[in-house]
Structure formats: C-alpha cells, structure tokens
Write an enzyme that holds these catalytic residues in place. Structure first.
Site, PDB file in Angstrom:
ATOM      1  N   TYR A  52       9.856  -3.906   4.299  1.00 27.58           N
ATOM      2  CA  TYR A  52       8.996  -2.885   3.673  1.00 27.58           C
ATOM      3  C   TYR A  52       9.789  -2.037   2.677  1.00 27.58           C
ATOM      4  O   TYR A  52      10.921  -1.650   2.933  1.00 27.58           O
ATOM      5  CB  TYR A  52       8.366  -2.001   4.757  1.00 27.58           C
ATOM      6  CG  TYR A  52       7.269  -1.121   4.218  1.00 27.58           C
ATOM      7  CD1 TYR A  52       6.200  -1.673   3.510  1.00 27.58           C
ATOM      8  CD2 TYR A  52       7.307   0.254   4.396  1.00 27.58           C
ATOM      9  CE1 TYR A  52       5.199  -0.865   3.003  1.00 27.58           C
ATOM     10  CE2 TYR A  52       6.297   1.071   3.896  1.00 27.58           C
ATOM     11  CZ  TYR A  52       5.244   0.500   3.200  1.00 27.58           C
ATOM     12  OH  TYR A  52       4.256   1.303   2.687  1.00 27.58           O
ATOM     13  N   GLU A 111       0.904   7.093   4.931  1.00 27.53           N
ATOM     14  CA  GLU A 111      -0.271   6.735   4.139  1.00 27.53           C
ATOM     15  C   GLU A 111      -1.006   5.555   4.779  1.00 27.53           C
ATOM     16  O   GLU A 111      -2.234   5.538   4.872  1.00 27.53           O
ATOM     17  CB  GLU A 111       0.149   6.381   2.706  1.00 27.53           C
ATOM     18  CG  GLU A 111      -1.005   6.415   1.748  1.00 27.53           C
ATOM     19  CD  GLU A 111      -0.571   6.442   0.289  1.00 27.53           C
ATOM     20  OE1 GLU A 111      -1.457   6.363  -0.551  1.00 27.53           O
ATOM     21  OE2 GLU A 111       0.644   6.516   0.003  1.00 27.53           O
TER      22      GLU A 111
END
Length: 557
Positions: free
Chosen positions: A300, A86
């Site tokens: 992350y 994304e």
C-alpha cells in the site's frame, strides 16, 4: 452454497482479487467515495451538535443499486476498501448507503494485493473501526468549515470564485515565507583557497583546503585578505603535520514511505508527486504479468511507517544471501523512531515479491511503471543490506604558521551501494594511493583561489515542499500530492524548472489569510490539529469536540 460479496474501491482491484477467491465470492468496486457533504452548502449542522449531512454523490446511484442487489443475495459482505482512515470511512459510508445494518458485514484490510494477504484478511475480518471513521469525519468537517468560512471573505476582498483549504493555506504560507526570505537575503562575499600539491609516490596531485593558522580557523572575507595569505606563503615549504586514519560506515537507507518515495521519484525520475501516486496506485492495484495474470507489485502506497513484515524480512534475507552473498545481509534495518503517531497497521512501501526482479518484467510494464517499480525494488533491497564501509584519511598540512587540511576516503566494501545510491553518496575528490605519511615530501604546484557569495535559501520544489510538510507535521501521506496539485490549479503558485514560485494572486490570498484567519495559516496550530486527529483515531478525543472548539475561532474576522 454460501455466497459472499467483497466490495473494493477501485475496479482495477476487482480482477486481481477475484482470482484469489473461490467462485462463491463476488468482487465489486464502489469506485471510491459514495457519500459526501453537499457541494451547495456547508453540510455541517452547527446548531445540532455539528452533525454532518451526507448525501449520495451524483452519478453513484447506479453503482449503489448494483451493489445493493448483490448485497441482498450475499450471506456475508466484506468491505475491502483501502487500509487507512479514508478507506475506513468509505466502508462506513457504504454500510449506510447500502443499508447493511441487518447484514453480516465485515471489514477487511490488506497492505498488499497478494493471495496470502487477501486470504489472511478474510480470516482476520473485523468490525468497522469507528475511531478511524471519526478521525476522517473530523478532517472532512474541519476542511468544510474552513472552506465555507474563508471563501466568502476571499470573494468579498479579492475575487469571486476563489477558495482556500485548511492544509493548502498553510502550504501556501510556507512557500510565501520562503519567497520573503529569498527576497530579503543579502549575499556576503567569502573566498576559499586550495593548495594543489604533488605527493611523492602518488599518481595524481592532491588538493588541500586552506583552514587557518596555528591559532585556529580563519574565514577569508575578501580578495585582499586572500592575497595577504598568499604573500605570506610565497616560497614556503609544505609538510605533513599529522595524519589520522580511520573508517566510516554509511548506513543503508530506510525503505520508502509515501513522502520519501515522492521525494526520490521527483529527484531521480522527475515525477511530480501526483504522477508518482498515480503510478504507485497502478502498481499496488495490479498489473498483468505473463504467466501470473494480474498481480499487485507493491504494498500500500499511503504510509508513513518504515516497518516491514516478518515474512518480507525473511524473504529479503534469503534473496540477498542468494544474489549478493552472506556479507551483504544486515542483521536488521535500523528503524526510524517517529515521535508522531504513525498509521502502523501499515508497512513501508516495498515490492510484494522480491523475486519479481525489475529486469525480468521490464518488457511487460509501461516505461513509467517500470521506472517507479525499479526504484521501489532497489530501495527496499538496499534497506535490508549491510552498510558501506570506507577507509578515511584526514591530513593536516603546515606551511609556515598556516594550516591546510586534506580529507580522502576510499571504499572498502560497497554494501547496499551495490544496489542503490543517492546524490550524497558520490565519491570525494581526493583519492590517496596509501603513500602519504608524516615523512612525505610535498611539492607546491599552485593555488586555486575562488570567490563565493553566500546563497539565499533555495526555492521550494515539489519534493522539498513534501519534505517540509512532513517535517512540520502538516497533513498526512494521502494529502501531500493533492495539496500541491490544488494550489497549482488555483494559480496561487506556479512551477518553473522544478522550482515553485508564488503568483501575485497567491501573495494577495496569503496576505489576506494572515490578516483575517491567523490561526488557520499558523503552522503549529495546523500540526497540533493533526495530533488531535490522531487522538480521535486512538479513541482518546471525541471528533465533534475538535470541530466545536475550532468553529468559533474561524468566525472571528
């Protein structure tokens, strides 16, 4: 002096990253996506090779104008959106929306927002990876085709305004199938019968479980059968038939992936997946810490990898050595071998610096951020520690020709459990002091018979649904939380005391989907679609081919 522009997704990252880079770097945020398919139409040109029609998202004009102005002044533009499909797609959309074709544009990614990681990323800048972009385009196009094929049918058959998505429809089906299993379940009676015995030299009585007789295991089906066994044993002597002593080790857990973090935060902290992701996002983007300014506390948060960088391994080994001692260090954590493709530029979710101990920064974090950070910190430290060790004793006790068994274990070394424990790590009920042997005198105290009924499968909770979606290969780390949030918002499911229940509307929608769109709600079909998307990411499958092959199926109603 050269001027550089770094574009990130979130305004929260701007402050964190700006302090790592010199004054010739300008850092700005796109605030997420800047282009998407239009809401008013499908936006996929079926007659023109399934070409998507992207438009600027409403309200993004000012942001794009400001970014364009800065980009014109810059010698180089670094696109630093999130390190996944994304994020790659957002970088590509930015390059198109900002008309950066003539510019020196570079894609940079980092798994953690630390000075070292950001500076290394700039040194390691690359071009936009179109395979990653295409994998995301394929997902978006598939979801759009599904939505626009299904919605009119739902409106015609059920109620106007309803909609259903590709992954959400499968999630709804999984929940409905479980509800049907629960409804169809017929409980069966069974009994357990424990013998409570006094062991010479032991402080507490022990509990031995009825196993069967000398010929093998016997399941007690009803009260009459239990009473018969009790009668047989009246006035019997109990003796130790055999003792096996051994040891078992409990391996340290793997560090968190998105799915396991959502599950653990749900069971330990009572956080919904959406809440877990929101708080983890804040921890990743940066929190103000006294004396340090804004720092990213974790790596992350969207990952299905359990890999850990060499630097993090080294730091963990040193940290454990200093704070716990040499024997608590493990040679290397056992990596989970994942048969599926994992987005393995990624690492597991871990603290960016182990020396930032939860207790030291507790006062500077809001309660929920502290609790989630502590959970991630403890799990990561535990994952790098040695196994817990137990001494086990397995005893066979005989009375006449009936057999009882007794199992006990005693922790010899706590290993990773000095930091982190799970539900299944709780102690067993029998604790032996070491006086039991083949010659021990056993004195019968009483029986403890209990009636039970087999239990239906449990209702899904958000945590167990996430686990099921992951195990079935449906969706990816970034999709679990939004999928559940969407079907809750559409009122297809409801939540009570953590349990998920299907609503009447959900049942009707699921039934209609199974009739009209069997392929879409087929678990294997959807999992296979994820494998094809992985193929696009690897460059072995063309993205438009997937959409083209998928499209005719959707139109058969």
């Amino acid at each position: 002096m050269a001027k550089y522009l770094v574009i990130v997704e979130s305004p929260a990252k701007v402050k964190t990253i700006k302090k790592f880079l010199g004054s010739n770097y300008e850092v700005m945020a796109s605030q997420g996506h800047v282009r998407d398919l239009p809401k008013s139409q499908m936006g996929i040109d079926v007659d023109n090779d399934f070409e998507p029609k992207y438009i600027t998202i409403r309200g993004k004009g000012e942001i794009l104008a400001a970014l364009r102005k800065e980009a014109k002044k810059a010698d180089k533009v670094y696109l630093a959106t999130d390190p996944d499909r994304e994020g790659e797609a957002i970088s590509w959309h930015l390059s198109k929306a900002l008309k950066l074709e003539d510019k020196d544009i570079y894609r940079i990614t980092f798994n953690e927002i630390t000075k070292t990681a950001v500076k290394a990323a700039i040194k390691d800048a690359r071009k936009i990876d179109m395979n990653l972009v295409d994998a995301q385009q394929a997902r978006r196009a598939l979801d759009r085709v599904v939505g626009y094929s299904i919605s009119p049918v739902l409106w015609a058959k059920i109620k106007r305004g309803l909609s259903a998505g590709r992954v959400q429809s499968v999630a709804l089906r999984i929940i409905c199938d479980r509800e049907n299993e629960i409804d169809a379940f017929i409980p069966e009676e069974y009994w357990t019968m424990d013998a409570v015995l006094d062991v010479e030299g032991e402080k507490k009585p022990v509990t031995a479980k009825f196993y069967g007789d000398v010929n093998g295991k016997i399941d007690i089906k009803n009260k009459e059968q239990m009473e018969d066994i009790k009668k047989k044993l009246e006035g019997c002597e109990y003796s130790v038939d055999s003792i096996k002593r051994g040891e078992k080790i409990k391996k340290s857990p793997l560090p968190f992936t998105t799915s396991t973090l959502q599950q653990d935060a749900s069971s330990k902290l009572n956080f919904a997946p959406q809440k877990t992701m929101r708080i983890a996002q804040q921890l990743y983007e940066g929190v103000d810490i006294k004396g340090e300014g804004t720092v990213g506390l974790i790596t992350y948060l969207r990952t299905d990898s359990t890999r850990v960088s060499e630097e993090a391994e080294t730091q963990a080994a040193e940290f454990i050595d200093v704070h716990y001692g040499e024997k608590y260090k493990t040679a290397a954590a056992t990596e989970k071998k994942n048969s599926q493709k994992i987005q393995d530029a990624h690492e597991a979710i871990r603290p960016t610096d182990l020396n930032r101990m939860p207790i030291a920064i507790k006062e500077q974090l809001p309660r929920d951020l502290f609790r989630l950070y502590q959970l991630i910190w403890k799990r990561f430290v535990a994952s790098r520690m040695s196994a817990a060790q137990y001494d086990t004793t397995s005893v066979k006790i005989q009375a006449k020709d009936q057999i009882f068994t007794l199992a006990a274990s005693k922790m010899r070394f706590d290993g990773f459990m000095s930091v982190y424990t799970q539900e299944e790590d709780k102690d067993e009920e029998n604790v032996l002091g070491g006086n039991l042997d083949e010659n021990s005198v056993l004195e019968f105290i009483n029986f403890d018979p209990k009636q039970h009924f087999t239990q239906p499968p449990a209702h899904y909770t958000e945590a167990s649904l996430v686990r099921a979606l992951e195990e079935l290969g449906i969706g990816r780390p970034s999709t679990y939380a939004p999928t559940i949030t969407t079907i809750l918002a559409r009122r297809y499911i409801t939540k009570e005391n953590r349990n998920i229940y299907v609503t009447e509307l959900g049942e009707v929608v699921n039934h209609m989907m199974k009739e009209a769109f069997p392929a879409i709600v087929d678990v294997n079909f959807t999992a296979n679609m994820e494998t094809l998307l992985d193929g696009v990411e690897e460059g072995t499958v063309k993205w438009k081919t997937i959409v083209e092959n998928f499209y005719p199926d959707r139109m058969q109603q």
